[in-house]
Design an enzyme around this catalytic site. Structure first.
Site, PDB file in Angstrom:
ATOM      1  N   LEU A  84      26.962   5.997  19.914  1.00  0.00           N
ATOM      2  CA  LEU A  84      27.105   6.955  19.331  1.00  0.00           C
ATOM      3  C   LEU A  84      28.455   7.724  18.960  1.00  0.00           C
ATOM      4  O   LEU A  84      29.219   7.557  19.724  1.00  0.00           O
ATOM      5  CB  LEU A  84      26.201   8.282  20.116  1.00  0.00           C
ATOM      6  CG  LEU A  84      26.056   9.593  19.548  1.00  0.00           C
ATOM      7  CD1 LEU A  84      25.201   9.641  18.229  1.00  0.00           C
ATOM      8  CD2 LEU A  84      25.718  10.583  20.495  1.00  0.00           C
ATOM      9  N   HIS A 129      20.323   8.846  13.953  1.00  0.00           N
ATOM     10  CA  HIS A 129      21.534   9.516  13.960  1.00  0.00           C
ATOM     11  C   HIS A 129      22.546   8.656  12.968  1.00  0.00           C
ATOM     12  O   HIS A 129      22.629   7.385  12.950  1.00  0.00           O
ATOM     13  CB  HIS A 129      22.319   9.495  15.293  1.00  0.00           C
ATOM     14  CG  HIS A 129      23.631  10.546  15.344  1.00  0.00           C
ATOM     15  ND1 HIS A 129      24.846  10.196  14.681  1.00  0.00           N
ATOM     16  CD2 HIS A 129      23.719  11.538  16.037  1.00  0.00           C
ATOM     17  CE1 HIS A 129      25.632  11.180  14.829  1.00  0.00           C
ATOM     18  NE2 HIS A 129      25.007  11.794  15.550  1.00  0.00           N
ATOM     19  N   GLU A 158      28.578  13.855  15.910  1.00  0.00           N
ATOM     20  CA  GLU A 158      28.823  14.602  14.913  1.00  0.00           C
ATOM     21  C   GLU A 158      29.735  15.311  14.689  1.00  0.00           C
ATOM     22  O   GLU A 158      30.183  16.056  13.637  1.00  0.00           O
ATOM     23  CB  GLU A 158      27.412  15.379  14.461  1.00  0.00           C
ATOM     24  CG  GLU A 158      26.810  15.664  13.179  1.00  0.00           C
ATOM     25  CD  GLU A 158      25.528  16.506  13.177  1.00  0.00           C
ATOM     26  OE1 GLU A 158      24.556  15.519  13.696  1.00  0.00           O
ATOM     27  OE2 GLU A 158      25.225  17.513  13.007  1.00  0.00           O
ATOM     28  N   ARG A 214      15.522  16.930  14.146  1.00  0.00           N
ATOM     29  CA  ARG A 214      16.401  17.819  15.145  1.00  0.00           C
ATOM     30  C   ARG A 214      17.796  18.080  14.673  1.00  0.00           C
ATOM     31  O   ARG A 214      18.427  17.235  14.229  1.00  0.00           O
ATOM     32  CB  ARG A 214      16.419  17.219  16.569  1.00  0.00           C
ATOM     33  CG  ARG A 214      17.154  18.098  17.478  1.00  0.00           C
ATOM     34  CD  ARG A 214      17.226  17.527  18.997  1.00  0.00           C
ATOM     35  NE  ARG A 214      17.786  16.075  18.977  1.00  0.00           N
ATOM     36  CZ  ARG A 214      19.090  15.868  19.087  1.00  0.00           C
ATOM     37  NH1 ARG A 214      19.843  17.167  19.031  1.00  0.00           N
ATOM     38  NH2 ARG A 214      19.705  14.781  19.367  1.00  0.00           N
TER      39      ARG A 214
END
Lengths: 592, 236
Positions: free
Chosen positions: A248, A238, A251, A405
């Site tokens: 994380l 990512h 997005e 993905r």
């Protein structure tokens, strides 16, 4: 040793496992076995959204979602499965709302949607609002909602039971073996249908968004039974993990208008993806960050870039692009509260005032246990199934994600294929006979675990893990070469040998012996690292998340195929290949 | 920095009673988390140390424990916020009020029993025509937002003196979960939940001490939500 019997056993209690449990338990005796309390599962860490072409803000269409997913996969996804994913995503998102999921709402009360990387309208024309979300804690809400429904429906749970083996009788699955953490006791669970939903294995790499408990247990167990692992070379990095920590940053930040900037303050994605810029696919953005850093344009020359969601910056670019929308601080606080909390807690950085330091972080396995669209586990390239064995969620490879993905497509995958898996496992269990348990069904795994418990070598599991993470990040990361991957494979095999011959642990007890089970998990990670490196080495092309410096182009003539890796009893890896299912979308050059 | 990490240890297979073990850790970074220190002990010094943890960034709710006398998630407790200067001591204990099984691992079953007792799930079997979503205005959605943040870590419930005194009290976390549904415009079982919470082990055992609010790693105003449930019982 206790023996239990349930018609359907589900291993793992994340999004896929819980959805499967809800469906299977409607008409069969079902139990969920999980090494964690269900609400600890890593589905809860998913942030930005679950995509479905609801069209609540602007026109959308599942056909566009299919196209985006196939293009995002670099044409390696099986298009028949992608059709199922994108059409059923609409049903499952609505079903989640009916179950009580607290989605954010539009002014007229419908489910709110935001932009996300690679999701476009009219086959790549412009970004579209497809990601249904609840602030930046969509995964948390999915996990909580599914668990709530499991309580409502009185689903059986064996919480903190760590599954360590699959019991086969000949070529038929008969049950599983689990360790009860609280006592250390081994339990046998006989079952007609067994569904694996054990999640990913991001702890193979150094910088990772994954939980400590994501160690690919289900995948490693099945490999040891001689079953194949599919497309293991495709692992997603990512683009935006918190610098050094890997946590994380959704997005959704870019979906809300955030931009990536290099040391010169340049919005560099304009160069790499002129049409949708910061909202290009994750593989594209991760490579761009890596190249910016390599070319000396990381912030202060270091290994990270800036992700900027300050209203000043966002509004500047919105204006530049002729968009009417503007954002303010309050909007960011409402839409991205957890991101703000992470940055304030761990970095002392307040993203409403200053940019966030980000770098690519190991995030998601596109590959995994090969299944068909009914989640039945495949035994070989010919597509023969193993009756009674199922897999869904990140541990599985249907394949709907191919070589890369799209953001938000993991959550709809969990729920769509979790549901299909629960239904299919229950249907099979209704008519199937019990497969008798073999003599001493836990003999093999007991010997393996006692071997670890009593090991008297000199290497602590953490030493092996740290070496493995260093090797894999260096040689089997965002960019790869023949030389690096060969070296990695050799070094991982040395670590596996050390694991077998020179291990030591401290805890020889039984109650909550995490020392023992984490050592066992280390063995799983090493096995998955080895298969990943071997699969990657053989793919002499660049596609999606698999980028080779020595083979920079995609090679459809030779590699428009899925890899199937198996490990024989002597530990030797063999690779086989099977064709990709292509229906509507012929492979073409992938430009964003 | 140099940190003396005092950890309350108990191994039921060896120890008659709990004791504090001390570990001197050098080269600690101010931004290290208490979880990093515990990992250091577990991985490099004594692998028998038992604790639950998973996501390591405050989302999964596994590693709530008592740190310097206050309930926190070990993965959200930074050394720099616990120690001023170049050296100091951090004391880590299991949460109070739940039985200690081993080291920092407590028996979570009573906690989840209380959680289940308040019907923590949406009750509403009618689905709009065409199977579309039920409508809910952003204001209706906002009304129960705080409770949806809960990660069931038990930091609130095990910081509550009323809960320490009487483990049959459902505790703050269960009330937060009930609040999340009572104030959801889509739910139809508010009265049933309020009935559970108006019993003797319900909300009235709350003495408004605010420990729960201080302890919550998700910054949920727990005491306020409990007060709103009390108010709702009065109103209905």
């Amino acid at each position: 040793m206790q023996t239990h019997r349930h018609e359907v056993i589900i291993v793992g209690a994340g999004g896929a496992g819980l959805m499967a449990a809800l469906y299977a338990s409607r008409n069969t005796d079902t139990a969920v076995i999980s090494k964690l309390y269900p609400t600890r599962s890593h589905t809860g860490a998913a942030q930005g959204g679950i995509s479905a072409a609801l069209g609540n803000h602007e026109e959308d269409n599942p056909d566009w979602h299919v196209y985006d997913t196939v293009k995002g996969s670099d044409y390696l996804a099986d298009q028949d499965a992608v059709e199922i994913l994108c059409r059923e995503a609409i049903d499952v998102v609505l079903e989640l709302e009916h179950m009580g999921l607290p989605f954010d709402r539009t002014p007229d009360g419908r489910i709110a949607q935001r932009r996300f990387g690679g999701h476009t309208s009219n086959f790549g024309e412009k970004p579209v609002r497809r990601a249904c979300h609840a602030a930046d804690r969509t995964g948390h809400m999915i996990l909580q909602t599914l668990y709530q429904q499991c309580i409502k429906n009185d689903v059986n749970f064996y919480d903190e039971f760590h599954v360590v083996d699959l019991i086969m009788n000949g070529d038929r699955p008969a049950g599983i073996v689990a360790i009860e953490l609280g006592t250390g006791e081994m339990h046998i669970f006989q079952a007609k249908s067994i569904l694996f939903a054990t999640g990913g294995w991001g702890k193979v790499w150094q910088i990772s968004s994954n939980a400590y408990t994501l160690t690919g247990d289900g995948n490693a167990i099945l490999l040891r039974k001689g079953l194949p692992a599919q497309d293991m070379e495709f692992y997603q990095f990512h683009p935006t993990g918190i610098f050094r920590l890997g946590i994380l940053i959704t997005e959704g930040v870019r979906g809300e208008g955030g931009v990536l900037l290099n040391d010169k303050g340049e919005r560099f994605m304009e160069r790499y993806a002129p049409t949708i810029k910061d909202l290009a696919s994750r593989d594209v953005v991760s490579r761009a960050i890596y190249l910016e850093v390599q070319e000396g344009r990381g912030i202060n020359g270091k290994g990270y870039v800036h992700l900027d969601i300050t209203p000043e910056t966002v509004n500047h670019y919105l204006q530049k692009e002729g968009e009417k929308r503007r954002i303010d601080r309050e909007y960011i606080e409402t839409k991205l509260p957890d991101i703000l909390d992470f940055c304030r807690t761990y970095l002392g950085v307040d993203p409403v005032h200053e940019p966030m330091p980000v770098q690519p972080t190991a995030h998601y396995a596109m590959g995994g246990i090969p299944t068909n669209a009914e989640t039945e586990i495949l035994a070989n390239a010919a597509g023969d199934i193993v009756p009674g064995l199922y897999a869904a969620g990140e541990c599985a490879c249907v394949s709907v994600h191919g070589a890369n993905r799209l953001g938000t497509n993991s959550l709809n995958d969990l729920v769509v294929f979790g549901r299909r898996g629960g239904l299919r496992a229950a249907e099979y269990a209704k008519d199937a006979d019990w497969v008798p348990l073999p003599d001493d069904p836990a003999g093999e795994i007991r010997a393996a675990l006692e071997g670890i418990r009593n090991a008297n070598g000199s290497t602590r599991p953490i030493e092996l893990r740290e070496r493995m993470m260093t090797i894999m990040s260096r040689d089997v990361g965002v960019f790869r070469t023949e030389e690096g991957m060969s070296r990695a494979l050799e070094e991982i095999r040395e670590l596996q040998e050390t694991f077998r011959t020179d291990l030591t642990i401290d805890d020889t007890g039984h109650i909550f012996n995490f020392d023992l089970l984490e050592a066992w998990e280390t063995g799983n990670l090493l096995d998955l690292a080895e298969v990943t490196a071997a699969s990657a080495l053989a793919r002499r092309e660049s596609r999606g998340a698999h980028s080779r410096e020595d083979f920079p182009e995609r090679d459809d003539e030779n590699f428009l195929t899925h890899t199937l890796a198996t490990v024989d009893v002597n530990g030797k890896i063999s690779l086989d290949y099977k064709p990709v299912v292509i229906t509507k979308h012929q492979p073409k050059e992938r430009v964003y | 920095m140099e940190v003396t990490l005092k950890v309350r240890r108990f191994n039921p297979e060896q120890d008659e009673k709990p004791y504090f073990a001390e570990y001197t850790l050098k080269d600690v970074e101010p931004v290290d988390r208490v979880l990093d220190l515990l990992h250091h002990v577990k991985w490099y010094i004594d692998g028998t140390l038992a604790l639950r943890r998973s996501c390591a960034h405050g989302i999964c709710g596994s590693d709530a424990m008592r740190i310097n006398g206050v309930n926190m998630l070990a993965c959200k407790a930074l050394v720099q916020n616990l120690i001023k200067g170049e050296r100091g001591t951090i004391q880590v204990e299991p949460m109070y009020g739940l039985k200690v099984i081993k080291d920092l691992v407590v028996d979570m079953e009573p906690f989840f029993d209380h959680y289940r007792s308040v019907m923590p799930f949406l009750v509403n079997d009618t689905i709009p025509e065409g199977g579309r979503e039920r409508l809910q205005t952003p204001e209706q959605r906002e009304r129960f937002d705080e409770g949806t943040k809960c990660i069931l870590c038990a930091a609130c419930t095990t910081s509550c003196p009323s809960y320490w005194a009487n483990g049959t009290y459902v505790g703050p976390a269960a009330i937060v979960q009930a609040h999340r549904f009572i104030f959801d415009s889509r739910d139809e079982a508010g009265a049933d939940r309020l009935a559970v919470l108006s019993e003797e082990n319900g909300v009235w055992r709350c003495r408004t001490i605010f420990n729960c609010t201080t302890a919550c790693p998700r910054e949920i105003p727990v005491t306020q939500l409990i007060a709103e449930v009390k108010g709702e019982i009065g109103r209905r």
